[in-house]
Design a protein around this motif. Sequence first.
Motif, PDB file in Angstrom:
ATOM      1  N   LEU A  79      65.216 -42.938  16.546  1.00  0.00           N
ATOM      2  CA  LEU A  79      66.033 -41.809  16.070  1.00  0.00           C
ATOM      3  C   LEU A  79      65.174 -40.789  15.336  1.00  0.00           C
ATOM      4  CD1 LEU A  79      69.201 -43.759  15.050  1.00  0.00           C
ATOM      5  CD2 LEU A  79      69.164 -41.761  16.524  1.00  0.00           C
ATOM      6  N   GLY A  80      63.914 -40.661  15.773  1.00  0.00           N
ATOM      7  CA  GLY A  80      63.031 -39.690  15.126  1.00  0.00           C
ATOM      8  C   GLY A  80      62.428 -40.231  13.842  1.00  0.00           C
ATOM      9  N   THR A  81      62.528 -41.525  13.672  1.00  0.00           N
ATOM     10  CA  THR A  81      61.856 -42.165  12.534  1.00  0.00           C
ATOM     11  C   THR A  81      61.464 -43.587  12.920  1.00  0.00           C
ATOM     12  OG1 THR A  81      62.305 -43.300  10.431  1.00  0.00           O
ATOM     13  CG2 THR A  81      64.227 -42.564  11.647  1.00  0.00           C
ATOM     14  N   VAL A  82      60.244 -43.953  12.548  1.00  0.00           N
ATOM     15  CA  VAL A  82      59.837 -45.361  12.695  1.00  0.00           C
ATOM     16  C   VAL A  82      60.413 -46.023  11.444  1.00  0.00           C
ATOM     17  CG1 VAL A  82      57.910 -46.968  12.843  1.00  0.00           C
ATOM     18  CG2 VAL A  82      57.778 -44.736  13.984  1.00  0.00           C
ATOM     19  N   LYS A  83      61.413 -46.837  11.629  1.00  0.00           N
ATOM     20  CA  LYS A  83      62.300 -47.230  10.526  1.00  0.00           C
ATOM     21  C   LYS A  83      61.551 -47.688   9.275  1.00  0.00           C
ATOM     22  CE  LYS A  83      66.265 -48.618  13.508  1.00  0.00           C
ATOM     23  NZ  LYS A  83      66.585 -47.245  13.815  1.00  0.00           N
ATOM     24  N   GLY A  84      61.839 -47.006   8.164  1.00  0.00           N
ATOM     25  CA  GLY A  84      61.326 -47.426   6.855  1.00  0.00           C
ATOM     26  C   GLY A  84      59.971 -46.865   6.495  1.00  0.00           C
ATOM     27  N   LEU A  85      59.323 -46.160   7.441  1.00  0.00           N
ATOM     28  CA  LEU A  85      57.968 -45.678   7.150  1.00  0.00           C
ATOM     29  C   LEU A  85      57.911 -44.154   7.226  1.00  0.00           C
ATOM     30  CD1 LEU A  85      55.825 -48.212   9.237  1.00  0.00           C
ATOM     31  CD2 LEU A  85      56.452 -48.336   6.824  1.00  0.00           C
ATOM     32  N   THR A  86      57.098 -43.549   6.354  1.00  0.00           N
ATOM     33  CA  THR A  86      56.852 -42.112   6.495  1.00  0.00           C
ATOM     34  C   THR A  86      55.914 -41.910   7.677  1.00  0.00           C
ATOM     35  OG1 THR A  86      54.847 -42.091   5.166  1.00  0.00           O
ATOM     36  CG2 THR A  86      56.959 -41.861   3.969  1.00  0.00           C
ATOM     37  N   ILE A  87      55.894 -40.685   8.196  1.00  0.00           N
ATOM     38  CA  ILE A  87      55.087 -40.424   9.394  1.00  0.00           C
ATOM     39  C   ILE A  87      53.597 -40.596   9.070  1.00  0.00           C
ATOM     40  CG2 ILE A  87      54.749 -37.908   9.175  1.00  0.00           C
ATOM     41  CD1 ILE A  87      56.122 -39.847  12.272  1.00  0.00           C
ATOM     42  N   ASP A  88      53.214 -40.343   7.821  1.00  0.00           N
ATOM     43  CA  ASP A  88      51.801 -40.544   7.439  1.00  0.00           C
ATOM     44  C   ASP A  88      51.453 -42.035   7.423  1.00  0.00           C
ATOM     45  OD1 ASP A  88      51.904 -37.804   5.036  1.00  0.00           O
ATOM     46  OD2 ASP A  88      51.537 -37.842   7.210  1.00  0.00           O
ATOM     47  N   GLN A  89      52.406 -42.866   6.986  1.00  0.00           N
ATOM     48  CA  GLN A  89      52.164 -44.318   6.988  1.00  0.00           C
ATOM     49  C   GLN A  89      52.032 -44.817   8.434  1.00  0.00           C
ATOM     50  OE1 GLN A  89      55.613 -45.449   4.710  1.00  0.00           O
ATOM     51  NE2 GLN A  89      54.519 -45.469   2.768  1.00  0.00           N
TER      52      GLN A  89
END
Length: 368
Positions: free
Chosen positions: A36-46
């Motif tokens: 959904l446009g997010t790797v669940k629980g992580l920021t994109i930098d992580q």
Amino acid sequence: MFRYELIGTDGGARRGVFHTPRGPVRTPGFMPVGTLGTVKGLTIDQVAATGADMILGNTYHLRLRPGHETVAALGGLHKMCGWDGPILTDSGGFQVFSLGAINKVTEHAATFRSHIDGAKIELTPEHSIEIQQALGSDVAMVLDHVIALPAPMTQVEDALARSIRWAARCRDAADRQDQALFAIVQGGLDRTLRQQCATELAAMPFEGYAVGGLSVGEPPEDMYTTTGFTTPHLPADKPRYLMGVGTPRDLLENIARGIDLFDCVMPTRNGRNALAFTDEGAIKLRNAVHKLDTRPLMEDCPCLACRHSRGYLRHLFVAGEMLGPILLSHHNLMYYGRLMQQTRDAIEAGQFETFKNAKLAGWGHEPF
Ligand SMILES: CC1(C)O[C@H]2[C@@H](O1)[C@@]1(COC(C)(C)O1)O[C@@H]2CNc1nc2cc3nc(N)[nH]c(=O)c3cc2[nH]1
Ligand SMILES: [Zn+2]
């Protein structure tokens, strides 16, 4: 715009680079799943810190929420998520059949009801391409007709033939130079059907080829056998992507059979459920045995979880703290990213078989 560069091989394993307008994708490589446009629980930098070159989004999910026009209005998937590397979007073929409420398939479309609000949605090959163009992904997947295994041969053949016709319609509809289109090979576990399907799709102009219809509950050995007799019929100068796979063992066994790219929810989903991947196999952090353990999950791991003790990680999960799933998702993606880096190095050194056997020995018999 898109080019697969084969750097070297070691047995059936390939070391390459898939060049895209948003940067190179080192292969063999693993794509974290950002449904959904997010790797669940992580920021994109992580996520970037884990070594991922490309992430995956889902047409089915983003079409339903927030909607592909909304994503476009927010600048497209890259801008909305803050990821400026390559993004691959799945076409919805699998999700319609695994998540969509009661669906109907005609030659024209796969029709389903949204699992969110019950709205009736008609997914045609053309609409899937339209959604993926609105999302602005770098690699789009064709819409295919995925069926659950085991299935009667006539049903496998029917879905396979439709998938090829739908792939041609996607090819005709996909008219963007800056968006690659990957075909998807179906055919169940049948050698003849898989080779026929691969050969037919290889004769059409796609920038990459996926092996679909696997990791749907079949025994791992059946997956490996099927991959093994499918990849030789795919173009050697294009990337090969095994969809929805898999465990660390699955990755190495399929790399040995010529696969370049993978995606799977396992590292993040299992991370949220307190299961850590390590070179000694899986560690279930809720287990009381870890209560007083001051060691990190892995001594040499640079992830956010391995700055802490196993005892602390266990405490976070037992206490239901949100930091637990975040830290373990980061560790598991870092584990997959480092495994792919070690694999690429082993292939370049001509040591892949030795490397694979050493990993399998460390993981034990029921690794994950
Ligand atoms: C439904 C959900 C979230 O997707 C994951 C995960 O559960 C789960 C359930 O159990 C495990 C095995 C662990 O993985 O199966 C999914 C991973 N296997 C898989 N993903 C696929 C995606 C695909 N996309 C297309 N367009 N076509 C395909 O043929 C296709 C095949 C696939 N096989
Ligand atoms: Zn770690």
